[in-house]
Design a protein around this motif. Structure first.
Motif, mmCIF file in Angstrom:
data_model
loop_
_atom_site.group_PDB
_atom_site.id
_atom_site.type_symbol
_atom_site.label_atom_id
_atom_site.label_comp_id
_atom_site.label_asym_id
_atom_site.label_seq_id
_atom_site.Cartn_x
_atom_site.Cartn_y
_atom_site.Cartn_z
ATOM 1 N N PHE A 1 0.844 -1.195 0.000
ATOM 2 C CA PHE A 1 0.000 0.000 0.000
ATOM 3 C C PHE A 1 0.884 1.252 0.000
ATOM 4 O O PHE A 1 0.643 2.212 -0.752
ATOM 5 C CB PHE A 1 -0.902 -0.033 1.224
ATOM 6 C CG PHE A 1 -1.955 1.044 1.267
ATOM 7 C CD1 PHE A 1 -3.002 1.072 0.354
ATOM 8 C CD2 PHE A 1 -1.902 2.037 2.249
ATOM 9 C CE1 PHE A 1 -3.981 2.059 0.415
ATOM 10 C CE2 PHE A 1 -2.876 3.018 2.330
ATOM 11 C CZ PHE A 1 -3.918 3.035 1.399
ATOM 12 N N ILE A 2 1.932 1.244 0.823
ATOM 13 C CA ILE A 2 2.882 2.361 0.861
ATOM 14 C C ILE A 2 3.615 2.481 -0.471
ATOM 15 O O ILE A 2 3.861 3.594 -0.962
ATOM 16 C CB ILE A 2 3.885 2.170 2.022
ATOM 17 C CG1 ILE A 2 3.184 2.417 3.356
ATOM 18 C CG2 ILE A 2 5.078 3.112 1.873
ATOM 19 C CD1 ILE A 2 4.100 2.262 4.554
ATOM 20 N N ALA A 3 3.950 1.340 -1.085
ATOM 21 C CA ALA A 3 4.636 1.367 -2.374
ATOM 22 C C ALA A 3 3.804 2.084 -3.437
ATOM 23 O O ALA A 3 4.349 2.770 -4.310
ATOM 24 C CB ALA A 3 4.958 -0.056 -2.826
ATOM 25 N N TYR A 4 2.490 1.930 -3.349
ATOM 26 C CA TYR A 4 1.603 2.647 -4.266
ATOM 27 C C TYR A 4 1.783 4.157 -4.103
ATOM 28 O O TYR A 4 1.930 4.895 -5.080
ATOM 29 C CB TYR A 4 0.142 2.261 -4.026
ATOM 30 C CG TYR A 4 -0.835 3.295 -4.534
ATOM 31 C CD1 TYR A 4 -1.082 3.437 -5.893
ATOM 32 C CD2 TYR A 4 -1.487 4.166 -3.645
ATOM 33 C CE1 TYR A 4 -1.959 4.410 -6.363
ATOM 34 C CE2 TYR A 4 -2.355 5.135 -4.109
ATOM 35 C CZ TYR A 4 -2.594 5.257 -5.471
ATOM 36 O OH TYR A 4 -3.450 6.229 -5.936
ATOM 37 N N PHE A 5 1.784 4.660 -2.869
ATOM 38 C CA PHE A 5 1.909 6.092 -2.628
ATOM 39 C C PHE A 5 3.300 6.609 -2.978
ATOM 40 O O PHE A 5 3.469 7.779 -3.336
ATOM 41 C CB PHE A 5 1.583 6.422 -1.171
ATOM 42 C CG PHE A 5 0.119 6.392 -0.875
ATOM 43 C CD1 PHE A 5 -0.699 7.454 -1.212
ATOM 44 C CD2 PHE A 5 -0.458 5.281 -0.268
ATOM 45 C CE1 PHE A 5 -2.059 7.422 -0.947
ATOM 46 C CE2 PHE A 5 -1.815 5.248 0.004
ATOM 47 C CZ PHE A 5 -2.629 6.314 -0.334
ATOM 48 N N ALA A 6 4.311 5.759 -2.868
ATOM 49 C CA ALA A 6 5.681 6.181 -3.164
ATOM 50 C C ALA A 6 5.934 6.305 -4.654
ATOM 51 O O ALA A 6 6.824 7.048 -5.079
ATOM 52 C CB ALA A 6 6.671 5.188 -2.548
ATOM 53 N N ALA A 7 5.164 5.584 -5.463
ATOM 54 C CA ALA A 7 5.379 5.590 -6.908
ATOM 55 C C ALA A 7 5.149 6.983 -7.495
ATOM 56 O O ALA A 7 4.158 7.638 -7.169
ATOM 57 C CB ALA A 7 4.451 4.569 -7.570
ATOM 58 N N PRO A 8 6.037 7.471 -8.353
ATOM 59 C CA PRO A 8 5.943 8.840 -8.869
ATOM 60 C C PRO A 8 4.671 9.122 -9.669
ATOM 61 O O PRO A 8 4.192 10.243 -9.683
ATOM 62 C CB PRO A 8 7.189 8.985 -9.750
ATOM 63 C CG PRO A 8 7.611 7.588 -10.055
ATOM 64 C CD PRO A 8 7.228 6.775 -8.872
ATOM 65 N N SER A 9 4.104 8.100 -10.291
ATOM 66 C CA SER A 9 2.877 8.313 -11.062
ATOM 67 C C SER A 9 1.685 8.632 -10.169
ATOM 68 O O SER A 9 0.634 9.060 -10.655
ATOM 69 C CB SER A 9 2.568 7.074 -11.909
ATOM 70 O OG SER A 9 2.461 5.920 -11.088
ATOM 71 N N ASN A 10 1.846 8.438 -8.861
ATOM 72 C CA ASN A 10 0.740 8.662 -7.938
ATOM 73 C C ASN A 10 0.930 9.897 -7.059
ATOM 74 O O ASN A 10 0.185 10.108 -6.111
ATOM 75 C CB ASN A 10 0.553 7.420 -7.057
ATOM 76 C CG ASN A 10 0.322 6.180 -7.889
ATOM 77 O OD1 ASN A 10 -0.407 6.230 -8.860
ATOM 78 N ND2 ASN A 10 0.973 5.093 -7.524
ATOM 79 N N HIS A 11 1.927 10.720 -7.365
ATOM 80 C CA HIS A 11 2.132 11.945 -6.612
ATOM 81 C C HIS A 11 1.069 12.967 -6.991
ATOM 82 O O HIS A 11 0.290 12.782 -7.940
ATOM 83 C CB HIS A 11 3.529 12.501 -6.873
ATOM 84 C CG HIS A 11 4.624 11.609 -6.386
ATOM 85 N ND1 HIS A 11 5.956 11.850 -6.633
ATOM 86 C CD2 HIS A 11 4.594 10.450 -5.661
ATOM 87 C CE1 HIS A 11 6.687 10.905 -6.084
ATOM 88 N NE2 HIS A 11 5.887 10.038 -5.496
ATOM 89 N N ALA A 12 1.061 14.088 -6.280
ATOM 90 C CA ALA A 12 0.074 15.137 -6.562
ATOM 91 C C ALA A 12 0.227 15.677 -7.978
ATOM 92 O O ALA A 12 -0.757 16.025 -8.638
ATOM 93 C CB ALA A 12 0.214 16.267 -5.546
ATOM 94 N N LEU A 13 1.466 15.755 -8.453
ATOM 95 C CA LEU A 13 1.743 16.216 -9.814
ATOM 96 C C LEU A 13 1.620 15.059 -10.787
ATOM 97 O O LEU A 13 2.363 14.074 -10.692
ATOM 98 C CB LEU A 13 3.152 16.808 -9.895
ATOM 99 C CG LEU A 13 3.674 17.124 -11.299
ATOM 100 C CD1 LEU A 13 2.851 18.227 -11.948
ATOM 101 C CD2 LEU A 13 5.152 17.513 -11.258
ATOM 102 N N ALA A 14 0.670 15.154 -11.708
ATOM 103 C CA ALA A 14 0.518 14.133 -12.744
ATOM 104 C C ALA A 14 1.608 14.331 -13.788
ATOM 105 O O ALA A 14 1.631 15.347 -14.492
ATOM 106 C CB ALA A 14 -0.860 14.237 -13.388
ATOM 107 N N LEU A 15 2.528 13.396 -13.869
ATOM 108 C CA LEU A 15 3.613 13.519 -14.840
ATOM 109 C C LEU A 15 3.087 13.365 -16.256
ATOM 110 O O LEU A 15 2.242 12.501 -16.517
ATOM 111 C CB LEU A 15 4.672 12.447 -14.571
ATOM 112 C CG LEU A 15 5.428 12.563 -13.249
ATOM 113 C CD1 LEU A 15 6.380 11.390 -13.099
ATOM 114 C CD2 LEU A 15 6.188 13.871 -13.188
ATOM 115 N N PRO A 16 3.568 14.189 -17.184
ATOM 116 C CA PRO A 16 3.126 14.033 -18.576
ATOM 117 C C PRO A 16 3.675 12.739 -19.162
ATOM 118 O O PRO A 16 4.787 12.323 -18.838
ATOM 119 C CB PRO A 16 3.727 15.259 -19.277
ATOM 120 C CG PRO A 16 4.916 15.622 -18.443
ATOM 121 C CD PRO A 16 4.556 15.271 -17.024
ATOM 122 N N ASP A 17 2.891 12.113 -19.994
ATOM 123 C CA ASP A 17 3.348 10.910 -20.689
ATOM 124 C C ASP A 17 4.067 11.361 -21.961
ATOM 125 O O ASP A 17 3.421 11.864 -22.894
ATOM 126 C CB ASP A 17 2.165 10.012 -21.050
ATOM 127 C CG ASP A 17 2.614 8.676 -21.638
ATOM 128 O OD1 ASP A 17 3.776 8.584 -22.087
ATOM 129 O OD2 ASP A 17 1.801 7.732 -21.660
#
Length: 587
Positions: free
Chosen positions: A101-117
């Motif tokens: 569950f923590i690994a999900y939150f740590a992943a950069p794709s799940n941060h507040a900033l949506a990274l552009p693809d």
């Protein structure tokens, strides 16, 4: 606050920002883990979370679409977490652990900033359809009057995602052109050394490619030439020698019928130079359908001229008049700097405005005055044609205006003083984070659009839960004396936007328990041009020092429980991170 001249992860947006944002967070703080444990406990009473309940959480709270296909887990977990991903994808995996569950939150794709693809970014439209990350007086690293001139300034901004840089070049005493800020105490540097730095750092990001949308967008050189004709020829010679095939040349500016796209200019260097008409023999051919600029250009067509007027007055010196040679002006192929027809009663209907590759440059002060009488015409003009706005010449401390007021008028090249990490540079980071220096304008801002941008009403609520590894202001020696509070600001129009703040806590790791800051019923919002700015201040007697910050464009602010990664007050990315919950609605 002086931004580091060496860190590639400094504020500004671009490739380095994307690389830094693409790393997983280390969520080891007990305070952070306790907050995540509380969220986990609301979803399950057991030690593991059933996968169906996790998917329901993602869809209802996090705003993530979990299709019935098996790739949903790969999309929400970072590739490095292969064990977690494989377990969720495996048939019969009924639940995930708290660590997963923590690994999900740590992943950069799940941060507040949506990274552009990068694979989905569209680079195929003309240059005029993009906002382009731009700098002013790039060679300076500090104060505008006595700061140091250095090639490090070019290295810094290019590594941080800038795609339009400025070079002020003058006659050198030894016969070789030099770069410095006229009528100031800034020390000169070699023009050739500047060109070498540009060649070395413009496209230097390793591990990136065009499909990745990183580091290969064209560089625009805003060349402010104050040299005489002899050294102008040397300037042209040096650029050709140092930039080689990267330099766009071999096309007459008069033959340009439309602006090319960034992908057509991949890894190329464009020169923005004053226009000089060709000297051609008189023929009996029919006149050209494209308009021509006047053969004698007034000296104020350059983007730095009004600034030099102010500086020359302060120095009690007369500014020399310099005319660009045809040899140099011919390099302004796609960025041909023309004199703005200010005396025309309808300046944006003037023949000059029909030239496909013309560029108008204004100081922020001149632009503001022009905007009062011609706002609609400016907006219409900028749908297809390039415009540059730069800081007013008396901003000696290298401060910046709010760039959003110019972006909202369609100005592509909003030049900022990257020497200072202030509100302007924070908003620039919000605009260009991970974008490679180019952001396509929203609908309503593009050629052929008959209507303006789509404006909506916004309801936004942000709950501040906790933070860890907060950087402290320079004057704070111990965490015990650090009393941070969070201020959140919404920048959605030209006026000062709404804001709110939390109570203060103590230390570099602290909990706010979900203090809520709400912006309700905000009208007229264009989400691609609205920004949420997070600032962590240290509560003190008198002025509260800034400790950390982040800025996220509203259309890229993800909802649900998210981590915000923070910059320090010098504009360098820190290890600080803050857990928030975002509820967002546009209607």
């Amino acid at each position: 606050m002086a931004t580091s001249t060496t860190s590639p992860h400094g504020a500004g947006g671009g490739v380095a920002s994307l690389e830094a944002s693409s790393k997983s967070l280390k969520l080891t703080s007990p305070i952070i883990r306790n907050e995540l444990r509380s969220i986990f406990s609301t979803l399950t009473k057991r030690d593991t979370l059933p996968v169906p309940a996790f998917r329901a959480f993602l869809e209802s709270t996090q705003g993530v679409s979990c299709s019935s296909s098996a790739d949903w887990a790969a999309r929400v977990f970072h590739p490095l977490h292969t064990t977690s991903t494989q377990k969720l994808l495996a048939t019969g995996s009924p639940s995930i652990t708290f660590d997963e569950f923590i690994a999900y939150f740590a992943a950069p794709s799940n941060h507040a900033l949506a990274l552009p693809d990068p694979r989905e970014k569209d680079w195929s439209h003309p240059l005029g359809e993009y906002f382009i990350s731009s700098s002013h007086n790039t060679y300076l690293t500090g104060h505008q009057l006595y700061g140091t001139s250095t090639t490090s300034g070019y290295k810094s901004v290019l590594r941080r995602g800038c795609r339009c840089i400025e070079i002020d070049v003058w006659d050198g005493d030894d016969g070789e052109p030099e770069v410095f800020h006229g009528y100031t105490l800034t020390k000169e540097i070699s023009f050739r050394d500047v060109c070498r730095a540009v060649a070395k750092y413009s496209f230097s990001h390793k591990g990136t490619n065009w499909e990745g949308g990183a580091g290969e967008g064209p560089i625009i050189i805003s060349l402010e030439c104050h040299a005489g004709p002899v050294q102008q020829d040397k300037i042209v010679k040096i650029m050709k020698e140092e930039w080689g095939d990267m330099l766009v040349q071999g096309i007459e500016p008069e033959d340009v019928r439309e602006l090319p796209s960034p992908i057509q200019l991949k890894r190329k260097i464009l020169v923005k130079s004053k226009y000089h008409p060709p000297i051609r023999p008189i023929t009996t051919s029919p006149p050209r359908t494209l308009p021509r600029a006047p053969t004698m250009l007034p000296d104020n067509s350059s983007s730095s001229d009004s600034e030099l007027e102010e500086l020359s007055k302060l120095a009690n010196k007369k500014r020399p008049k310099s005319k660009v040679t045809r040899n140099l002006g011919a390099l302004g192929i796609y960025c041909s700097s023309h004199h703005f027809p200010a005396k025309d009663p309808s300046p944006f209907k003037h023949a000059t405005c029909k030239i496909p590759n013309h560029v108008f440059s204004f100081s922020e002060k001149v632009f503001t005055a022009l905007h009062q009488n011609h706002s609609a015409a400016i907006f219409k003009h900028n749908r297809a044609h390039l415009m540059r706005v730069y800081p007013f010449g008396l901003r000696f401390s290298s401060s910046n205006a709010d760039p959003t007021q110019f972006w909202r008028q369609g100005v592509q090249l909003v030049a900022l003083n990257w020497q200072k990490c202030d509100q302007g540079m924070m908003l620039n980071e919000g605009m260009f984070a991970g974008e490679g220096g180019y952001v396509r304008k929203p609908r309503g801002f593009r050629p052929g659009d008959t209507e303006g941008p789509v404006r909506k009403t916004l309801d936004l609520a942000i709950e501040v839960l906790a933070a860890a590894s907060l950087p402290m202001p320079e004057d704070d020696d111990t965490a015990k004396g650090f009393k941070p509070y969070v201020k959140i600001e919404l920048h959605s129009d030209d006026d000062a936007g709404p804001k709110g703040k939390t109570k203060n806590r103590r230390g570099i790791e602290c909990s706010w328990g979900g203090e809520r800051i709400e912006f309700k019923g905000v009208p007229g919002v264009v989400d691609q041009l609205a920004f949420v700015r997070f600032k962590v201040h240290d509560q003190e007697f008198g002025r509260d020092d800034l400790a950390a910050w982040a800025c996220i464009r509203l259309d890229r602010l993800q909802q649900g429980y998210r981590f915000v990664t923070l910059f320090n007050n010098e504009g360098d990315r820190s290890d600080g991170h803050m857990l928030i919950k975002v509820t967002k609605r546009l209607y």
